[in-house]
Write a protein that holds these residues in place. Structure first.
Motif, PDB file in Angstrom:
ATOM      1  N   GLY A 254       7.293  -2.002  -3.114  1.00  0.00           N
ATOM      2  CA  GLY A 254       6.802  -1.792  -4.477  1.00  0.00           C
ATOM      3  C   GLY A 254       6.054  -2.997  -5.009  1.00  0.00           C
ATOM      4  N   ALA A 255       6.554  -4.186  -4.736  1.00  0.00           N
ATOM      5  CA  ALA A 255       5.863  -5.404  -5.181  1.00  0.00           C
ATOM      6  C   ALA A 255       4.512  -5.538  -4.490  1.00  0.00           C
ATOM      7  N   TYR A 256       4.485  -5.270  -3.194  1.00  0.00           N
ATOM      8  CA  TYR A 256       3.222  -5.346  -2.453  1.00  0.00           C
ATOM      9  C   TYR A 256       2.232  -4.296  -2.957  1.00  0.00           C
ATOM     10  N   GLY A 257       2.724  -3.086  -3.159  1.00  0.00           N
ATOM     11  CA  GLY A 257       1.864  -2.022  -3.677  1.00  0.00           C
ATOM     12  C   GLY A 257       1.329  -2.337  -5.061  1.00  0.00           C
ATOM     13  N   THR A 258       2.142  -2.981  -5.876  1.00  0.00           N
ATOM     14  CA  THR A 258       1.703  -3.389  -7.214  1.00  0.00           C
ATOM     15  C   THR A 258       0.550  -4.376  -7.121  1.00  0.00           C
ATOM     16  N   LEU A 259       0.650  -5.305  -6.188  1.00  0.00           N
ATOM     17  CA  LEU A 259      -0.393  -6.326  -6.037  1.00  0.00           C
ATOM     18  C   LEU A 259      -1.658  -5.804  -5.372  1.00  0.00           C
ATOM     19  N   THR A 260      -1.510  -4.809  -4.502  1.00  0.00           N
ATOM     20  CA  THR A 260      -2.655  -4.390  -3.695  1.00  0.00           C
ATOM     21  C   THR A 260      -3.239  -3.019  -4.050  1.00  0.00           C
ATOM     22  N   VAL A 261      -2.464  -2.173  -4.733  1.00  0.00           N
ATOM     23  CA  VAL A 261      -2.934  -0.807  -4.983  1.00  0.00           C
ATOM     24  C   VAL A 261      -3.066  -0.539  -6.475  1.00  0.00           C
ATOM     25  N   GLN A 262      -1.933  -0.408  -7.166  1.00  0.00           N
ATOM     26  CA  GLN A 262      -1.990  -0.159  -8.606  1.00  0.00           C
ATOM     27  C   GLN A 262      -0.702  -0.596  -9.282  1.00  0.00           C
TER      28      GLN A 262
END
Length: 120
Positions: free
Chosen positions: A91-99
């Motif tokens: 979730g943290a990675y997705g927040t930084l890279t996706v939305q």
């Protein structure tokens, strides 16, 4: 594992089962409604990639469900902690890279679940 943590873990598992379904089977239909910022012409080309991502979400859900079925409290908490940690990192990675909304859909609930494992 306490009942509060069990409920939170179960909800997070259900969310990941939904994400799995969405990415593996609903990408061309419901996916277009959920991911409105994604260019419509790319859905067909990214269908195999989305299905692969969905499979990983299914593994996260399976691990969380597994943690709920373990009768030994120490192992149940250990397994839940591992999978909630994986959800948080994803979730943290997705927040930084996706939305940014991924923060609230995955990372924050996982952090709440981890907190519930050890505080209640």
């Amino acid at each position: 594992m306490n009942i509060t943590a069990q409920i939170i873990v179960a909800i997070i598992a259900l969310v990941h089962l939904y994400i799995m379904w969405l990415e593996m089977f609903g990408w061309m239909t419901r996916g277009k409604k959920v991911f409105r910022k994604f260019p419509p012409e790319l859905f067909a080309a990214t269908k195999p990639m989305a299905a692969n991502q969905g499979l990983y979400n299914g593994f996260l859900a399976a691990g969380l469900i597994w943690s709920l079925s373990i009768t030994n409290d120490v192992w149940s908490i250990n397994v839940a902690s591992f999978f909630l940690g994986c959800v948080f990192i994803a979730g943290a990675y997705g927040t930084l890279t996706v939305q940014r909304s991924i923060l609230y859909i995955q990372a924050v609930p996982a952090l709440i679940g981890l907190t519930a494992l050890y505080l209640f």
